[in-house]
Design an enzyme around this catalytic site. Structure first.
Site, PDB file in Angstrom:
ATOM      1  N   GLU A  34       0.733  -1.244  -0.003  1.00  0.00           N
ATOM      2  CA  GLU A  34       0.004   0.005   0.009  1.00  0.00           C
ATOM      3  C   GLU A  34       1.043   1.394   0.181  1.00  0.00           C
ATOM      4  O   GLU A  34       0.423   2.434   0.238  1.00  0.00           O
ATOM      5  CB  GLU A  34      -0.753  -0.068   1.474  1.00  0.00           C
ATOM      6  CG  GLU A  34      -2.037  -1.084   1.282  1.00  0.00           C
ATOM      7  CD  GLU A  34      -2.775  -1.200   2.524  1.00  0.00           C
ATOM      8  OE1 GLU A  34      -3.784  -0.497   2.657  1.00  0.00           O
ATOM      9  OE2 GLU A  34      -2.605  -2.148   3.347  1.00  0.00           O
TER      10      GLU A  34
ATOM     11  N   SER B 112      -6.519  -3.108   2.042  1.00  0.00           N
ATOM     12  CA  SER B 112      -7.015  -2.790   0.659  1.00  0.00           C
ATOM     13  C   SER B 112      -7.323  -3.922  -0.138  1.00  0.00           C
ATOM     14  O   SER B 112      -7.239  -3.693  -1.223  1.00  0.00           O
ATOM     15  CB  SER B 112      -5.831  -1.837   0.048  1.00  0.00           C
ATOM     16  OG  SER B 112      -5.493  -0.739   0.929  1.00  0.00           O
TER      17      SER B 112
ATOM     18  N   TYR C   9      -9.022   2.614  -5.067  1.00  0.00           N
ATOM     19  CA  TYR C   9      -8.022   3.804  -5.351  1.00  0.00           C
ATOM     20  C   TYR C   9      -7.921   4.224  -6.883  1.00  0.00           C
ATOM     21  O   TYR C   9      -7.384   5.525  -7.122  1.00  0.00           O
ATOM     22  CB  TYR C   9      -6.688   3.509  -4.862  1.00  0.00           C
ATOM     23  CG  TYR C   9      -6.678   2.986  -3.566  1.00  0.00           C
ATOM     24  CD1 TYR C   9      -6.763   4.065  -2.520  1.00  0.00           C
ATOM     25  CD2 TYR C   9      -6.354   1.767  -2.807  1.00  0.00           C
ATOM     26  CE1 TYR C   9      -7.100   3.585  -0.992  1.00  0.00           C
ATOM     27  CE2 TYR C   9      -6.467   1.233  -1.737  1.00  0.00           C
ATOM     28  CZ  TYR C   9      -6.499   2.354  -0.712  1.00  0.00           C
ATOM     29  OH  TYR C   9      -6.731   1.992   0.750  1.00  0.00           O
TER      30      TYR C   9
ATOM     31  N   ARG D 228     -11.469   2.726  11.222  1.00  0.00           N
ATOM     32  CA  ARG D 228     -12.682   2.418  10.199  1.00  0.00           C
ATOM     33  C   ARG D 228     -12.949   1.122  10.415  1.00  0.00           C
ATOM     34  O   ARG D 228     -12.260   0.195  10.414  1.00  0.00           O
ATOM     35  CB  ARG D 228     -12.444   2.733   8.810  1.00  0.00           C
ATOM     36  CG  ARG D 228     -13.651   3.181   7.881  1.00  0.00           C
ATOM     37  CD  ARG D 228     -13.284   3.409   6.587  1.00  0.00           C
ATOM     38  NE  ARG D 228     -12.892   1.970   5.706  1.00  0.00           N
ATOM     39  CZ  ARG D 228     -11.926   1.959   5.080  1.00  0.00           C
ATOM     40  NH1 ARG D 228     -10.834   2.617   4.827  1.00  0.00           N
ATOM     41  NH2 ARG D 228     -11.868   0.488   4.696  1.00  0.00           N
TER      42      ARG D 228
ATOM     43  N   ASP E 203     -15.467  -2.107   8.447  1.00  0.00           N
ATOM     44  CA  ASP E 203     -16.260  -2.381   7.213  1.00  0.00           C
ATOM     45  C   ASP E 203     -17.391  -3.385   7.624  1.00  0.00           C
ATOM     46  O   ASP E 203     -17.090  -4.441   8.298  1.00  0.00           O
ATOM     47  CB  ASP E 203     -15.362  -2.716   6.154  1.00  0.00           C
ATOM     48  CG  ASP E 203     -14.319  -1.706   5.779  1.00  0.00           C
ATOM     49  OD1 ASP E 203     -14.634  -0.340   6.054  1.00  0.00           O
ATOM     50  OD2 ASP E 203     -13.394  -1.799   5.499  1.00  0.00           O
TER      51      ASP E 203
ATOM     52  N   GLU F  29     -13.949  -6.073   8.573  1.00  0.00           N
ATOM     53  CA  GLU F  29     -12.403  -6.120   8.833  1.00  0.00           C
ATOM     54  C   GLU F  29     -12.498  -4.468   9.617  1.00  0.00           C
ATOM     55  O   GLU F  29     -13.487  -3.714   9.660  1.00  0.00           O
ATOM     56  CB  GLU F  29     -11.418  -6.189   8.125  1.00  0.00           C
ATOM     57  CG  GLU F  29     -11.652  -5.094   6.821  1.00  0.00           C
ATOM     58  CD  GLU F  29     -10.316  -5.429   5.808  1.00  0.00           C
ATOM     59  OE1 GLU F  29      -9.680  -4.538   5.793  1.00  0.00           O
ATOM     60  OE2 GLU F  29     -10.321  -6.653   5.243  1.00  0.00           O
TER      61      GLU F  29
ATOM     62  N   ASN G 285      -9.717  -1.298  10.334  1.00  0.00           N
ATOM     63  CA  ASN G 285      -8.455  -0.268   9.809  1.00  0.00           C
ATOM     64  C   ASN G 285      -8.062   0.643  10.749  1.00  0.00           C
ATOM     65  O   ASN G 285      -8.922   1.667  10.928  1.00  0.00           O
ATOM     66  CB  ASN G 285      -8.775   0.329   8.430  1.00  0.00           C
ATOM     67  CG  ASN G 285      -9.163  -0.957   7.362  1.00  0.00           C
ATOM     68  OD1 ASN G 285      -8.252  -1.298   6.518  1.00  0.00           O
ATOM     69  ND2 ASN G 285     -10.403  -1.026   7.050  1.00  0.00           N
TER      70      ASN G 285
ATOM     71  N   GLY H  74      -6.951   5.291   4.620  1.00  0.00           N
ATOM     72  CA  GLY H  74      -6.460   6.013   3.722  1.00  0.00           C
ATOM     73  C   GLY H  74      -7.168   7.504   4.100  1.00  0.00           C
ATOM     74  O   GLY H  74      -8.156   7.778   4.591  1.00  0.00           O
TER      75      GLY H  74
END
Length: 292
Positions: A12, A138, A204, A243, A245, A258, A260, A264
């Site tokens: 990443e 990601s 992205y 974050r 998800d 998951e 994070n 980002g």
């Protein structure tokens, strides 16, 4: 003096450089003394030679999100943004995360872990399956397996990134994400990826991926999702920002995907988008993360 740690040597890296640049500009715009530091995996001595009293970590993936850089900073009593080294390590490992979430009675799809050096474990849940490395973010290295004959190839791809792969029941449904900022859940975002699922390219590089905020859920359902996200975040002892998800299937059943701990901060990123919906500008978001 703030060190904006960016780059890294994970898959990443490209995204981290973009995130770091955005954070750096936001700090400079607000007249905060800072410098960018592109960590490449073996130049920490250069970082320690600089004078700074806090680090803003925008290193995604291994090295930056798995507790490594956090532990190095802790050893030098330097404060930094985000979760501590232990929590970061646990959150980065998808298998560990699922174990902790299961212990806390949080909603999960069934899964098993397959090690590259051991026989594939028995899989008792139906196809299709998601196969992914336990230590990548990601959506890197993820495959959808619709037939048993595809499993070996999917595992081989996942094992390129990590010797452990998570084999998880593939849940068809709508994807949502909840950003956490200083112990508060921000507005929910619904993700509509035209590529079929929300993979690296959708995240992205695609302009076709849609991010819906408001997310379209009834208010009670949105608040329920936010409450699960906060429970999941706290169960991992995560802190500051992050974050979580989800997928919600056609029967409205919720599944955690998951967490994070260094999401980002690019133009396509979801935490800045959720913050904006809450009336928080990007510059304010950066300050909120820095000053928690």
């Amino acid at each position: 003096m703030i060190a904006v740690l960016m780059g890294g040597n994970s898959a990443e890296r490209e995204v981290s450089l973009e995130s770091g640049e955005a954070v750096y500009i936001a700090l400079k715009t607000q007249n905060i003394e800072c410098f960018k530091f592109d960590w490449n995996g073996d130049n920490l001595a250069d970082l320690w030679s600089k004078k700074f009293d806090q680090a803003f970590i925008v290193l995604h993936g291994r090295g930056g999100e798995d507790g490594f850089i956090q532990k190095k900073l802790e050893d030098r009593n330097i404060t930094y943004t985000g979760s501590d080294s232990r929590s970061s390590k646990n959150c980065m490992n998808k298998a560990t995360t699922k174990t902790i979430w299961k212990e806390n009675d949080l909603p999960l799809a069934p899964s098993v872990v397959s090690n590259a050096n051991e026989p594939i474990p028995s899989i008792t849940f139906p196809l299709p399956w998601a196969v992914k490395p336990t230590l990548e973010g990601s959506s890197i290295g993820i495959s959808k397996v619709t037939d048993q004959s595809q499993l070996n190839e999917a595992l081989a791809l996942a094992w390129k990134y990590d010797q452990n792969a998570l084999i998880e029941r593939w849940i068809e449904g709508d994807e949502y994400t909840v950003s956490i900022l200083n112990n508060k859940a921000l507005p929910v975002i619904k993700i509509v990826a035209n590529r079929g699922f929300y993979d690296y390219k959708s995240k992205y590089h695609s302009d076709d991926t849609q991010y819906l905020c408001p997310c379209g859920l009834p208010e009670t359902d949105e608040k329920h999702l936010q409450s699960i996200a906060l429970r999941a975040f706290k169960a991992m002892n995560a802190s500051n920002w992050g974050r979580v998800d989800f997928i919600i299937d056609k029967n409205q059943k919720i599944y955690l995907l998951e967490i994070n701990t260094v999401p980002g901060m690019t133009s396509h990123s979801l935490v800045p988008m959720a913050a904006k919906a809450e009336g928080i500008s990007f510059d304010e978001l950066v300050l909120n993360i820095l000053n928690d």
